[in-house]
Motif scaffolding. Structure first.
Motif, mmCIF file in Angstrom:
data_model
loop_
_atom_site.group_PDB
_atom_site.id
_atom_site.type_symbol
_atom_site.label_atom_id
_atom_site.label_comp_id
_atom_site.label_asym_id
_atom_site.label_seq_id
_atom_site.Cartn_x
_atom_site.Cartn_y
_atom_site.Cartn_z
ATOM 1 N N UNK A 27 44.430 54.781 70.603
ATOM 2 C CA UNK A 27 45.129 54.425 69.598
ATOM 3 C C UNK A 27 45.520 52.958 69.508
ATOM 4 N N UNK A 28 46.081 52.420 70.732
ATOM 5 C CA UNK A 28 46.042 50.724 70.849
ATOM 6 C C UNK A 28 44.679 50.215 70.254
ATOM 7 N N UNK A 34 45.022 45.993 73.103
ATOM 8 C CA UNK A 34 44.551 46.188 74.551
ATOM 9 C C UNK A 34 45.394 45.991 75.588
ATOM 10 N N UNK A 35 45.019 46.598 76.548
ATOM 11 C CA UNK A 35 45.875 46.558 77.771
ATOM 12 C C UNK A 35 45.300 45.297 78.526
ATOM 13 N N UNK A 59 48.341 42.328 71.228
ATOM 14 C CA UNK A 59 48.033 42.676 69.713
ATOM 15 C C UNK A 59 47.383 41.180 69.041
ATOM 16 N N UNK A 60 46.637 41.293 68.314
ATOM 17 C CA UNK A 60 45.905 40.133 67.634
ATOM 18 C C UNK A 60 47.092 39.542 66.474
ATOM 19 N N UNK A 73 49.647 58.511 63.889
ATOM 20 C CA UNK A 73 49.153 58.834 65.151
ATOM 21 C C UNK A 73 50.002 58.374 66.624
ATOM 22 N N UNK A 74 50.433 57.179 66.381
ATOM 23 C CA UNK A 74 51.246 56.587 67.690
ATOM 24 C C UNK A 74 52.315 57.628 67.513
ATOM 25 N N UNK A 75 53.097 57.614 66.619
ATOM 26 C CA UNK A 75 54.273 58.538 66.428
ATOM 27 C C UNK A 75 54.340 60.014 67.028
#
Length: 99
Positions: A27-28, A34-35, A59-60, A73-75
């Motif tokens: 999902x990230x 990205x980690x 995050x960009x 989807x994250x929720x």
């Protein structure tokens, strides 16, 4: 400008937390995240650290972060993290480089 989601996490239910981890990475990446770091034993330089894990996700843009954090989807998986761990999270922005 990049943004960094930083989480300090104290896990109290490993099985529940794994339900979150199983889907979190995909999902990230869908939202350009990205980690950068995941550490279960960071070196403590000052103060107290009463957590099980620290995580930094890049995050960009703030827009990418917002789309990810507010996505359906994250929720759907966030409930697993919140029910299985105590979390302190922040969002920090990149410092612009000055030449």
């Amino acid at each position: 400008m990049k943004y960094y989601f930083i989480a300090n996490i104290k896990i109290h239910d490993s099985d529940g937390y794994m339900k979150y981890i199983e889907k979190a990475g995909s999902i990230f990446s869908k939202y350009n995240g990205r980690y950068l770091a995941v550490d279960n034993q960071p070196e403590i330089l000052e103060g107290n650290w009463n957590y099980s894990r620290s995580v930094i996700i890049e995050f960009n843009s703030k827009e990418d972060f917002e789309k990810w954090y507010r996505s359906e989807e994250y929720r759907e998986i966030l409930k697993f993290r919140l029910n299985s761990a105590d979390c302190d999270t922040i969002l920090v922005k990149e410092v612009p480089v000055r030449l």
